[in-house]
Write an enzyme that holds these catalytic residues in place. Structure first.
Site: not given
Lengths: 499, 495
Positions: B80, B155, B179
């Site tokens: 990420k 997210s 997330s």
């Protein structure tokens, strides 16, 4: 800070109220001291004053995204030692908080500090007049970096100092005069130096002082409080307090409603000798303190505390008392020789080796400290000289044995300071051994007596002091190497032997 | 191997270790699939092609010389964009960190590298991990491989999408309030948030420090377990990391007899999507048939979890994001020449609306005069939520329920309504606030028009019971086949 006027200490020691037209000063001190750790508070970077900017930094202290602080145990140990040395109470549980504000020298946008649960509470310092300045608290926090504004249009930022460990000690408003503030700071510095916690060197920024000043009428509440900053020496601290007290009192005495004392921060301009407004209360920051989620609470157990207590050496007050009672020094000498830990260690070593604390004390004060002071170096610089405690002890021993007279010994010490050579070697090199060989001395004495009938008659009439006039010529004949005491004895004996 | 279905982590690592394939081939295949899916998904912000191939060659060289190349030998993965790999841009999908290349590597990334895994790309996300749909990225929205008009969840949107598209066998996300679990549910993946402190946060760019946990995605629970175990264990650079080393995996059980599964009333509200309710209840029935005992439990403070979360997380974020001031990294706006205006302009231009909204909210709840009413009260409710779970775990071993209140929603559907978006996290936030291990895993599908959308089951364990949660997940996957189903795009990418 407590909201009641200080009542500790005897009224007899309180400063003269007439000095401030019946107003009573209310003064509190906040002192930041840099802890003498090898590395910073939350990372492994070392710190050296004056290093090339931004060379003593890492991902943590430059606030790289994702980097995390890790508490330096040595900083905690030194902070605890400082607290113990000041007679304070160490909290078994405390925590770090974030103090949020924006400035270009604060890389994270917050400072890791301690807000409502500091590691240390209470304690204090008793001044020479018996009045006690109480400490409210001491907390542990990280320093910011340095913003440099005087290099053209741009502001430069040096993060070497960012995250260096500090302790902030806050007193109750117990200080009653500029002189008490100065004395408190002297004593605080001395204690922290002895505790090995801090160098307390204001010039290198390892000690910084902020002052809160207000006044009140006896029996009335305290008036508005003004914070003073930008104080770069203890002398400036007391000068700033003096000026600020005068300023506040003049405003209150003027009864002029257009003049007001407002709660604000003022900067001291040492050259102009005035304080100037920096920011008012309405501009005060809201620091939005909250518990630092990246660090665990600080838990201090009995073993850690005992370890730090054991590591704490003899503190200056105890040392002064011992120098008087055990080593027979005067209060004054004990005070001088304990004024820095380095000096007291140097003195104690020398006294032990030469066996005569008084001689060691005299030689250090009269010869070595005077020299340092002439060069405007601090007493602690004694440790950097080429003469060691053993070297001075040797010299004192030679003077004792009569190998050297006092002027000769002074000459040898100067040479030792310059060359770093040993005393005995220099005595030889300089040809300064005292002549105590009575054969040679008797010969010079007999020569000196020739034609000195007046002196001989005076001595024979009981005025032995008259012989002093003949000692000089003998010394001259010996080229200064004769022992004047031995010369005197021989001269007197020879006079008595004369018919 | 180009036309084959994507392999899992264990399978691929075994092949590389046995030299049936090699790390270069694995990396090249992943890079090729990445390029093939790139336009459709927008899941990737940076590709480390050179680094990945160099690491792969080095691993193959060591393998050829007989060195043990690690349990994740040659397995490509994605990070990420809030994770630090030295020299590779980690911009948190924010303009404020555009071009930022961290000078250091995160501890958890280093542990994966040491185990032989090979990072190939940095994935898209909601800016600073603030969002539940991926729509808050400054670099465009990530699409769901199951239906390109829908969100993959957020997210950790790009990481979920890459694994669901079969580009990489696993990817890392970060789970602050859901997330990873929510995108796992919306993308037919296993997503695992370990006990808070299991994995060092050193090198994870903070959103909310007391909640953030690195969390992996993979198609199977066994895979996320292996990746988790590789990353976890104490790290001296993160004092909030648990003191103990990695946990051992629990052995496979023959049945679930003796296991008590708590089903909280609060996780099945009347408003719950019917398909989500149906699939979750079917999953619970599977577990019951396997011998588990279902126990009704209550987590009464759950209704306050979202409010509590948005106070605690935004408070921490308002402080964590203060460092993005234009002084040390990221683009600097000029302002009018003063420091204050440089800050204001840099932050006004650098942060997106949602990030600004949360910084303002967090600043407000910490402000003098509001702290007690908001932040302090939120901390108290957080304690009550933790007590709810402790009480529930007196009566059961694991809590089970849905992960997300709905299946993947359409992009744009909630982007104008922050509160509706915040409610996507209603079922994941409680375990985050309590710091508990929680797993989302596929439990079936719902048809929506032409689309077939995955639904996720959430398993929550007591603190430190990571091995128990993962063992139950593995057991469920032995009884079901949902996790083996591939997104339509994965078939295209593998073809």
């Amino acid at each position: 800070m407590s909201t009641t006027p200080a009542t500790v200490g005897s009224a007899a020691t309180a400063p003269d109220p007439a000095r401030w037209k019946g107003w009573i000063p209310v003064i509190g001190l906040e002192v930041h001291c840099q802890l003498k750790t090898r590395t910073k508070l939350f990372c492994g970077c070392e710190y050296r004053f004056g290093a090339e900017p931004n060379t003593l930094t890492c991902a943590v202290c430059t606030a790289q995204p994702g980097a995390l602080p890790v508490l330096n145990r040595e900083a905690l140990a030194l902070a605890v030692r400082a607290g113990l040395a000041l007679g304070a109470e160490i909290a078994p549980w405390s925590k770090f908080d974030r103090k949020n504000y924006f400035y270009c020298d604060l890389p994270k946008g917050y400072q890791i500090s301690q807000f409502d649960r500091p590691y240390c509470k209470g304690g204090g310092i008793t001044l020479a007049n018996g009045h006690r300045i109480r400490l409210t608290r001491i907390h542990l926090e990280e320093d910011a970096g340095k913003a440099i504004h005087d290099r053209g249009a741009q502001t430069l930022v040096d993060l070497n100092r960012a995250s260096v460990p500090l302790i902030e000690s806050v007193t109750e408003a117990d200080v009653r005069s500029p002189e008490e503030a100065h004395e408190y700071l002297d004593r605080l510095k001395e204690i922290l130096q002895y505790a090995g916690a801090s160098d307390c060197d204001m010039e290198k920024g390892s000690l910084r002082v902020d002052v809160n000043v207000s006044v009140h009428r006896p029996g009335e509440p305290w008036r508005k409080r003004v914070e003073l900053k930008n104080l770069n020496s203890f002398r400036n601290v007391s000068a700033a307090i003096e000026h600020e007290l005068a300023r506040q009192i003049a405003i209150y005495e003027s009864n002029d409603p257009s003049q007001q004392v407002v709660q604000e921060t003022r900067l001291f301009d040492a050259q102009a000798g005035v304080t100037r407004s920096m920011r008012g209360k309405e501009e005060a920051h809201d620091y939005r303190y909250f518990p630092e989620p990246d660090l665990l609470p600080i838990e201090i157990d009995a073993a850690f505390l005992a370890e730090q207590r054991a590591a704490l050496g003899e503190l200056p007050e105890a040392k002064r008392a011992r120098f008087q009672s055990e080593l027979g020094l005067s209060e004054y000498d004990a005070g001088v020789l304990t004024s820095s830990p380095a000096l007291s260690r140097w003195f104690e070593e020398c006294a032990r080796l030469c066996g005569s604390p008084k001689d060691a004390a005299n030689w250090i004060q009269n010869e070595i400290l005077r020299g340092l002071s002439a060069e405007q170096r601090p007493a602690s610089a004694i440790a950097e000289l080429r003469v060691t405690p053993a070297g001075l002890a040797e010299l004192i021993g030679l003077a004792h044995k009569g190998t050297l007279n006092v002027p000769g010994a002074r000459q040898v010490l100067r040479a030792m300071l310059e060359t770093g050579k040993g005393a005995a070697a220099l005595v030889q090199e300089l040809g300064l051994e005292q002549v105590s060989d009575t054969g040679a001395l008797e010969q010079w004495c007999r020569e000196a007596l020739v034609g000195k009938d007046k002196v001989i008659a005076d001595v024979k009439a009981g005025k032995e002091k008259a012989i002093g006039a003949l000692v000089g010529p003998v010394m001259k004949a010996s080229k200064g190497k004769a022992n004047p005491q031995v010369v005197t004895e021989i001269l007197l004996r020879l006079v008595k032997e004369l018919p | 191997m180009s036309a084959r279905a994507p392999q899992g982590v264990l399978e691929l690592a075994a092949d590389v270790r046995a030299r049936r394939t090699n790390a270069v081939a694995a990396a090249e295949q992943a890079l090729a699939r990445l390029e093939k899916s790139r336009g459709a998904l927008n899941a990737v912000l940076a590709v480390d092609r050179d680094g990945a191939l160099a690491r792969a060659r080095e691993l193959d060289r060591r393998s050829a010389s007989g060195t043990d190349v690690g349990p994740l030998a040659g397995v490509p993965f994605a990070l990420k964009a809030n994770m630090c790999l030295a020299g590779v841009e980690a911009n948190c999908a924010s303009r404020v960190l555009a071009g930022y290349k961290p000078p250091y590597t995160a501890t958890f990334v280093q542990r994966l590298l040491d185990a032989g895994a090979n990072p190939i790309a940095i994935t898209n996300m909601d800016e600073f991990a603030m969002g539940s749909s991926g729509e808050n990225s400054a670099y465009g929205t990530t699409k769901n491989p199951w239906d390109l008009a829908r969100t993959p969840g957020g997210s950790s949107s790009g990481s979920a999408a890459l694994v669901a598209a079969g580009v990489v066998p696993f990817a890392l996300g970060s789970d602050t309030g859901g997330s990873v679990r929510q995108p796992a549910a919306l993308s037919n993946l296993a997503g695992y948030k370990p006990t808070y402190g299991r994995i060092s946060r050193y090198g994870l760019i903070a959103f909310a420090s007391s909640l953030d946990q690195v969390s992996p995605f993979a198609r199977s629970v066994a895979d996320v377990e292996l990746v988790t175990r590789t990353m976890c264990g104490h790290d001296e650079r993160d004092t909030t990391s648990l003191p103990e080393p990695a946990f051992d995996a629990a052995p496979d059980a023959d049945s679930l007899r003796g296991l008590r599964i708590g089903v909280p009333d609060e996780y099945f509200p009347a408003t719950l999507d019917a398909a989500v309710r149906a699939r979750t209840e079917e999953a619970l029935a599977v577990l019951e048939r396997a011998g588990a005992q279902l126990v009704r439990v209550s987590l009464p403070h759950s209704e306050h979890a979202i409010a509590t979360y948005y106070v605690v997380a935004t408070a921490e974020a308002s402080s964590n994001l203060a460092r993005y001031d234009g002084v040390r990294y990221g683009p600097r706006a000029a302002g009018d020449g003063s420091l204050q205006s440089m800050y204001a302009a840099t932050r006004a231009q650098g942060f997106g609306d949602e990030v600004k909204r949360r910084i303002l909210l967090g600043t407000y709840v910490l402000s003098s005069g509001y702290y007690d009413a908001w932040y302090r009260r939120a901390l108290k409710v957080r304690t009550l939520l933790l007590r709810d779970f402790e009480r529930a775990f007196e009566r059961c071993d694991i809590v089970a329920g849905p992960t997300s209140p709905t299946a993947a929603f359409k992009l744009g559907e909630k982007s104008d309504d922050p509160v509706a978006m915040y409610l996507s996290d209603v079922l994941t936030v409680p375990a985050s606030l309590a710091g508990l291990p929680a797993l989302s895993l596929p439990c079936g599908f719902v048809a929506d028009g032409a689309s077939r959308l995955p639904i996720g089951l959430q398993l929550i364990g007591p603190a430190r019971a990571d091995a128990r949660v993962l063992a139950l997940g593995r057991h469920y996957q032995k009884l079901t086949a949902f996790h083996g189903e591939l997104a339509p795009l994965a078939h295209e990418v593998a073809a």
